[in-house]
Scaffold this motif. Structure first.
Motif, short mmCIF file in Angstrom:
data_model
loop_
_atom_site.label_atom_id
_atom_site.label_comp_id
_atom_site.label_asym_id
_atom_site.label_seq_id
_atom_site.Cartn_x
_atom_site.Cartn_y
_atom_site.Cartn_z
N LYS A 1 0.83 -1.20 0.00
CA LYS A 1 0.00 0.00 0.00
C LYS A 1 0.87 1.25 0.00
CE LYS A 1 -3.79 0.66 2.48
NZ LYS A 1 -4.73 0.93 3.60
N VAL A 2 1.88 1.28 0.87
CA VAL A 2 2.75 2.45 0.97
C VAL A 2 3.49 2.68 -0.34
CG1 VAL A 2 4.76 3.40 2.16
CG2 VAL A 2 2.97 2.26 3.46
N ARG A 3 3.82 1.61 -1.04
CA ARG A 3 4.55 1.73 -2.30
C ARG A 3 3.74 2.53 -3.33
NH1 ARG A 3 5.24 -3.42 -3.14
NH2 ARG A 3 6.98 -3.49 -1.67
N LEU A 4 2.42 2.48 -3.22
CA LEU A 4 1.58 3.24 -4.14
C LEU A 4 1.81 4.74 -4.02
CD1 LEU A 4 -1.81 1.32 -3.70
CD2 LEU A 4 -0.26 1.20 -5.65
N HIS A 5 2.26 5.17 -2.85
CA HIS A 5 2.52 6.60 -2.66
C HIS A 5 3.58 7.11 -3.63
CE1 HIS A 5 3.63 10.39 -0.76
NE2 HIS A 5 4.87 9.97 -0.72
N ASP A 6 4.58 6.28 -3.91
CA ASP A 6 5.70 6.69 -4.77
C ASP A 6 5.44 6.46 -6.26
OD1 ASP A 6 7.36 7.50 -2.62
OD2 ASP A 6 7.84 5.41 -2.21
N GLU A 7 4.38 5.75 -6.57
CA GLU A 7 4.10 5.45 -7.98
C GLU A 7 3.31 6.59 -8.63
OE1 GLU A 7 2.14 1.70 -8.17
OE2 GLU A 7 3.89 0.56 -7.45
N ALA A 8 3.51 6.74 -9.92
CA ALA A 8 2.77 7.77 -10.67
C ALA A 8 1.29 7.41 -10.70
CB ALA A 8 3.31 7.87 -12.09
N ASP A 9 0.44 8.41 -10.66
CA ASP A 9 -0.99 8.17 -10.69
C ASP A 9 -1.43 7.70 -12.07
OD1 ASP A 9 -1.47 8.94 -8.05
OD2 ASP A 9 -1.56 11.07 -8.60
N PRO A 10 -2.15 6.60 -12.15
CA PRO A 10 -2.71 6.18 -13.44
C PRO A 10 -3.84 7.12 -13.85
CG PRO A 10 -3.50 4.77 -11.68
CD PRO A 10 -2.48 5.67 -11.06
N PRO A 11 -4.34 6.99 -15.08
CA PRO A 11 -5.47 7.84 -15.51
C PRO A 11 -6.65 7.70 -14.56
CG PRO A 11 -4.53 6.66 -17.37
CD PRO A 11 -3.87 6.09 -16.15
N HIS A 12 -7.32 8.80 -14.30
CA HIS A 12 -8.52 8.87 -13.46
C HIS A 12 -8.21 8.78 -11.97
CE1 HIS A 12 -10.57 8.43 -17.25
NE2 HIS A 12 -10.08 7.21 -17.43
N GLN A 13 -6.95 8.66 -11.59
CA GLN A 13 -6.64 8.65 -10.15
C GLN A 13 -6.22 10.03 -9.68
OE1 GLN A 13 -4.73 5.29 -7.93
NE2 GLN A 13 -3.03 6.72 -7.69
N GLU A 14 -6.68 10.39 -8.50
CA GLU A 14 -6.33 11.67 -7.89
C GLU A 14 -5.99 11.41 -6.43
OE1 GLU A 14 -8.44 16.06 -7.36
OE2 GLU A 14 -9.03 14.76 -9.04
N ARG A 15 -5.40 12.42 -5.77
CA ARG A 15 -5.02 12.28 -4.36
C ARG A 15 -5.65 13.39 -3.53
NH1 ARG A 15 0.84 9.46 -4.08
NH2 ARG A 15 0.80 8.50 -6.15
N ALA A 16 -6.01 13.02 -2.31
CA ALA A 16 -6.51 13.99 -1.34
C ALA A 16 -5.76 13.77 -0.03
CB ALA A 16 -8.01 13.81 -1.13
N ILE A 17 -5.44 14.85 0.66
CA ILE A 17 -4.73 14.74 1.94
C ILE A 17 -5.50 15.53 3.00
CG2 ILE A 17 -2.61 15.22 3.21
CD1 ILE A 17 -1.05 14.86 0.66
N PHE A 18 -5.86 14.83 4.08
CA PHE A 18 -6.60 15.44 5.18
C PHE A 18 -5.90 15.16 6.50
CE2 PHE A 18 -10.11 14.13 2.20
CZ PHE A 18 -10.43 15.41 1.75
N ALA A 19 -5.83 16.17 7.34
CA ALA A 19 -5.37 16.00 8.72
C ALA A 19 -6.55 16.30 9.63
CB ALA A 19 -4.21 16.96 9.02
N GLY A 20 -6.77 15.41 10.59
CA GLY A 20 -7.92 15.59 11.48
C GLY A 20 -7.75 14.83 12.77
N GLY A 21 -6.63 15.06 13.46
CA GLY A 21 -6.36 14.32 14.68
C GLY A 21 -5.57 13.06 14.38
#
Length: 276
Positions: free
Chosen positions: A83-103
């Motif tokens: 799962k963590v390895r996906l962080h370093d991989e390029a996003d395929p088509p239609h994939q986006e990222r969101a980052i939230f901090a909430g405790g």
């Protein structure tokens, strides 16, 4: 489970050299390493487990040492490296990222992870000043990072707007010094945006919460540009799956707090409307 002597010795050496290992943990590992010539492999493992078990049971080992303890004790502990390895991989088509901090990020994974269209929810640290922060540094508020989750999602199946809507349900947006039982700047609520479209959605959503007048206190959630996201140690990934009973207790307390807050705010708003 079969444990390999050479692999275990390598793990011990790496933990001894790991700067995140606490001094007393390092001393326990050094003691066992130094006895290697005098005892057999099985006895060596028993010694390590005996030294680490008391604090392991209280979840008070540093994450890497905790992973090692679970490995030698045979307790189930899924490896989240894929799962963590996906962080370093390029996003395929239609994939986006969101980052939230909430405790605490332990409670921020499950509500997103179970939604259709979610590829991965990764716990980590962001918004700080130093590279490669570890859990103790972030919780100690030495680096300026906050605990956060990075969500990889298929925008054909779930929208960024839907993710933001979920986010507001998980936090107290009036508290900028932590969330519920998690206190300190490393737990403050922040929406980190990747582009202008995300910023517009986040800002409009925040304004909608303000305009709703549900909360009597100011809405303090920050909206900031994305900074580098550092995945957390394996122990913290998918915590709700690995430590079910502990997660349920924490999540229950959080859910009760937010439910009571919401009920009080709705009653206050209704009373204000009737009185007006």
């Amino acid at each position: 489970m079969h444990l390999n002597d050479n692999e275990i010795q390598r793990d011990i050496y790496n933990l001894i050299l790991n700067p995140s290992t606490r001094e007393w943990e390092r001393e326990s590992l050094l003691k066992v390493k130094d006895r290697r010539a005098d005892v057999n492999f099985s006895t060596q493992l028993d010694d390590i487990k005996s030294d680490l078990r008391p604090l392991a049971l209280r979840h008070n080992l540093t994450p890497d040492v905790m992973d090692f303890y679970l490995k030698i004790s045979g307790e189930p502990q899924p490896d989240s490296s894929d799962k963590v390895r996906l962080h370093d991989e390029a996003d395929p088509p239609h994939q986006e990222r969101a980052i939230f901090a909430g405790g605490c990020f332990w409670c921020m994974v499950s509500p997103f992870d179970k939604r259709p269209g979610i590829t991965a929810v990764i716990s980590g640290y962001t918004g700080g000043e130093f590279d490669n922060p570890n859990y103790d540094q972030v919780v100690g508020q030495y680096t300026g990072h906050v605990e956060a989750v990075e969500i990889l999602f298929d925008k054909r199946l779930i929208t960024y707007q839907e993710l933001v809507d979920i986010y507001w349900q998980l936090i107290d947006p009036t508290d900028n010094m932590g969330q519920i039982d998690d206190r300190g700047e490393s737990y403050r609520p922040v929406i980190f945006v990747n582009n202008d479209e995300q910023r517009q959605i986040a800002e409009q959503s925040r304004q909608a919460v303000i305009d709703s007048e549900i909360y009597s206190k100011p809405i303090v959630v920050e909206i900031s540009d994305v900074t580098r996201f550092w995945p957390a140690e394996n122990f913290h990934q998918d915590f709700y799956k690995k430590n079910t009973s502990r997660y349920r207790k924490i999540e229950r307390t959080r859910r009760l707090y937010l439910s009571l807050q919401h009920s009080k705010n709705m009653m206050r708003k209704l009373f204000k409307k009737v009185k007006g």
